[in-house]
Design a protein around this motif. Structure first.
Motif, PDB file in Angstrom:
ATOM      1  N   MET A  14      35.130  68.286  62.369  1.00  0.00           N
ATOM      2  CA  MET A  14      35.367  66.919  62.835  1.00  0.00           C
ATOM      3  C   MET A  14      34.373  65.895  62.289  1.00  0.00           C
ATOM      4  O   MET A  14      34.574  64.692  62.440  1.00  0.00           O
ATOM      5  CB  MET A  14      35.352  66.893  64.367  1.00  0.00           C
ATOM      6  CG  MET A  14      36.651  67.365  64.984  1.00  0.00           C
ATOM      7  SD  MET A  14      38.035  66.264  64.615  1.00  0.00           S
ATOM      8  CE  MET A  14      37.625  64.863  65.671  1.00  0.00           C
ATOM      9  N   SER A  15      33.304  66.348  61.667  1.00  0.00           N
ATOM     10  CA  SER A  15      32.368  65.385  61.065  1.00  0.00           C
ATOM     11  C   SER A  15      33.096  64.516  60.053  1.00  0.00           C
ATOM     12  O   SER A  15      32.821  63.322  59.922  1.00  0.00           O
ATOM     13  CB  SER A  15      31.218  66.126  60.381  1.00  0.00           C
ATOM     14  OG  SER A  15      31.735  67.057  59.459  1.00  0.00           O
ATOM     15  N   ARG A  16      34.026  65.107  59.349  1.00  0.00           N
ATOM     16  CA  ARG A  16      34.808  64.382  58.336  1.00  0.00           C
ATOM     17  C   ARG A  16      35.606  63.243  59.003  1.00  0.00           C
ATOM     18  O   ARG A  16      35.607  62.114  58.524  1.00  0.00           O
ATOM     19  CB  ARG A  16      35.739  65.363  57.649  1.00  0.00           C
ATOM     20  CG  ARG A  16      36.917  64.766  56.922  1.00  0.00           C
ATOM     21  CD  ARG A  16      36.575  64.406  55.508  1.00  0.00           C
ATOM     22  NE  ARG A  16      37.755  63.947  54.813  1.00  0.00           N
ATOM     23  CZ  ARG A  16      37.812  63.802  53.504  1.00  0.00           C
ATOM     24  NH1 ARG A  16      36.765  64.066  52.772  1.00  0.00           N
ATOM     25  NH2 ARG A  16      38.899  63.379  52.911  1.00  0.00           N
ATOM     26  N   PHE A  17      36.265  63.588  60.095  1.00  0.00           N
ATOM     27  CA  PHE A  17      37.047  62.577  60.818  1.00  0.00           C
ATOM     28  C   PHE A  17      36.133  61.445  61.277  1.00  0.00           C
ATOM     29  O   PHE A  17      36.472  60.263  61.170  1.00  0.00           O
ATOM     30  CB  PHE A  17      37.724  63.236  62.028  1.00  0.00           C
ATOM     31  CG  PHE A  17      38.421  62.270  62.930  1.00  0.00           C
ATOM     32  CD1 PHE A  17      39.721  61.878  62.677  1.00  0.00           C
ATOM     33  CD2 PHE A  17      37.770  61.745  64.035  1.00  0.00           C
ATOM     34  CE1 PHE A  17      40.361  60.969  63.507  1.00  0.00           C
ATOM     35  CE2 PHE A  17      38.398  60.840  64.871  1.00  0.00           C
ATOM     36  CZ  PHE A  17      39.702  60.455  64.611  1.00  0.00           C
ATOM     37  N   ARG A  18      34.969  61.792  61.769  1.00  0.00           N
ATOM     38  CA  ARG A  18      34.054  60.768  62.287  1.00  0.00           C
ATOM     39  C   ARG A  18      33.539  59.870  61.157  1.00  0.00           C
ATOM     40  O   ARG A  18      33.364  58.670  61.350  1.00  0.00           O
ATOM     41  CB  ARG A  18      32.892  61.423  63.028  1.00  0.00           C
ATOM     42  CG  ARG A  18      33.375  62.202  64.254  1.00  0.00           C
ATOM     43  CD  ARG A  18      32.218  62.621  65.120  1.00  0.00           C
ATOM     44  NE  ARG A  18      31.603  61.471  65.761  1.00  0.00           N
ATOM     45  CZ  ARG A  18      30.358  61.452  66.227  1.00  0.00           C
ATOM     46  NH1 ARG A  18      29.595  62.528  66.103  1.00  0.00           N
ATOM     47  NH2 ARG A  18      29.869  60.376  66.808  1.00  0.00           N
ATOM     48  N   GLU A  19      33.318  60.467  59.989  1.00  0.00           N
ATOM     49  CA  GLU A  19      32.904  59.635  58.845  1.00  0.00           C
ATOM     50  C   GLU A  19      33.987  58.627  58.500  1.00  0.00           C
ATOM     51  O   GLU A  19      33.703  57.453  58.259  1.00  0.00           O
ATOM     52  CB  GLU A  19      32.653  60.521  57.615  1.00  0.00           C
ATOM     53  CG  GLU A  19      31.326  61.237  57.638  1.00  0.00           C
ATOM     54  CD  GLU A  19      31.265  62.327  56.571  1.00  0.00           C
ATOM     55  OE1 GLU A  19      32.030  62.263  55.587  1.00  0.00           O
ATOM     56  OE2 GLU A  19      30.456  63.260  56.751  1.00  0.00           O
TER      57      GLU A  19
END
Lengths: 250, 212
Positions: B142-147
């Motif tokens: 989910m880090s990708r989504f948050r970026e």
């Protein structure tokens, strides 16, 4: 140099050089228009070999099978005063072929297609309901990258998208066909002309192991001389390479 | 949280949805309605209540048919104004609306078909304050989504409620985790308000984190 370019990609040791040689022989026998021939490979030994870049190999994780094919879409733009584009691949009209294909008819056909959009294989042998069911599970893609036809510049968008999203693509998609199926070919779209990728017509290309057109012409391991190319795709499993070899000379 | 309120309106919507089941989608629907699915959604709402959360606009990521979570949220949080379910599976859209017709009619529930890992999912003027993803095992961390989210928003203070699993037996579980901490790390959460795990009736361990 000719305007038409036919190319393949070979890496690792699944297929030996004899497969490239055999493909080249098949092309020589079955292409009535002038062409350049290239093989992009990790181990160049022949004049027609081009070295595959290794820049994406750090993302290799056992997934995203056959990602190296995307390197053939790379194009280097140089000063436009000295020519519009320059790349290691010469030519403007490209036809990619997997190593495990049997060419059955004149490849000139592929260079005479209307090229408003690039072409890829649609698995006409697939049951679309199965493809829809498995879409979300990254399985059963409707399209197949064993044969691709594009003109210079047409696949740049795909190359850029891959380059920008390497980490998430390698993590998520098991094969490049699944990836292309998710982003560049919408099987739900009733008007196929709206898709980025065009598809070769029904009956142009068939699968040795899966058949030709679902549901009426699905007998596996049947020679269909009227089709232009036969694929030996076997869902990523090891192909029966001996079977392919036995058909080279028939 | 021990139960889901089975109201006459829900009975009407669910009957219409189930009447329209056809082919392989039928098995998917029953899978989405099993005991473990309900237990994990009840757990989620229970912890939100424990934290005294007051969500307003919720983005539900990969919410599937969302027949449990949407009514559970609306029944337990008066503050909610809208829930939007972001799914990439087009096949679920009409059915997911059928299960929640009563909310759709009031413009309180929408479905958008989108792959959330490749572009900011909200328009420039759209905002959410709560992001729920009970399907983290199906996607890239989910880090990708948050970026992507932070790139498209100023002062993005959305609260994340994430669930994942250690159940590696399915091909589409491409991102299982071994702990709630690992789930939080994957999302790069820095303010953890809740982290826990629960053994579900189907034998898998489910992990949940809530934080920013």
């Amino acid at each position: 140099m000719a305007e038409n370019t036919i190319l393949c990609v070979k890496w690792g040791d699944k297929y030996g050089n004899e497969y490239v040689e055999r493909l080249k022989e098949q092309v020589e026998k079955n292409c009535s228009v002038p062409y350049n021939f290239y093989c992009l490979t990790d181990n160049p030994t022949q004049p027609y070999h081009l070295k595959l870049p290794t820049t994406w190999n750090e993302y290799e994780n056992g997934n995203f099978w056959a990602y190296r094919k995307f390197h053939m879409f790379a194009e280097k733009t140089v000063n436009k005063r000295h020519g519009p584009y320059r790349t290691d691949l010469e030519g403007d009209h490209f036809l990619y072929l997997d190593l495990d294909v049997i060419i059955q008819q004149d490849l000139k056909y592929f260079f005479e297609l209307d090229m408003e959009r690039p072409y890829i294989v649609k698995g006409w042998w697939n049951d679309i309901e199965v493809c829809k069911k498995n879409f979300v599970n990254y399985q059963s893609p409707m399209i197949n990258s064993s044969v691709i036809r594009w003109d210079r510049g047409q696949m740049k968008e795909i190359y850029k998208h891959v380059s920008k999203n390497l980490d998430v693509l390698f993590f998520t998609y098991p094969t490049i066909d699944n990836y292309l199926n998710h982003f560049f070919y919408d099987m739900y779209e009733e008007d196929e002309t709206l898709n980025f990728l065009n598809v070769f017509s029904e009956g142009d290309i068939y699968s040795w192991y899966k058949g030709n057109v679902f549901p009426d012409d699905m007998e596996p391991k049947k020679r269909r001389e009227e089709c232009k190319i036969c694929l030996f795709n076997n869902s990523g499993e090891d192909n029966d390479t001996e079977e392919l070899k036995s058909l080279w000379n028939t | 949280m021990e139960y889901l309120k089975y109201t006459p309106e829900m009975a009407r919507d669910w009957k219409n949805a189930i009447n329209s089941l056809d082919g392989y989608i039928e098995k998917r629907v029953w899978d989405s309605m099993n005991e473990s699915q309900l237990v994990s959604k009840l757990w989620l709402v229970e912890e939100m209540l424990n934290l005294n959360m007051k969500p307003i606009n919720i983005s539900l990521l990969a919410g599937w048919f969302a027949q449990y979570i949407v009514p559970l949220l609306y029944d337990n949080f008066e503050s909610i104004e809208s829930i939007e379910n972001f799914e990439m599976d087009r096949n679920i859209k009409s059915l997911a609306y059928k299960f929640n017709t009563r909310y759709k009619k009031d413009d309180k529930y929408k479905i958008r078909i989108k792959n959330i890992m490749f572009a900011n999912m909200l328009g420039k003027t759209e905002r959410h304050d709560t992001v729920i993803n009970c399907s983290c095992e199906h996607m890239y961390p989910m880090s990708r989504f948050r970026e992507l989210e932070n790139a498209g928003m100023d002062n993005n203070e959305a609260l994340y409620i994430l669930q994942s699993s250690n159940d590696t037996q399915y091909d589409d579980h491409i991102n299982c985790v071994k702990s709630a901490d690992e789930l939080a790390e994957q999302a790069k959460l820095v303010e953890i308000m809740y982290a826990g795990e629960r053994l579900l009736p189907n034998g898998m361990t489910r992990f949940m984190v809530i934080g920013r």
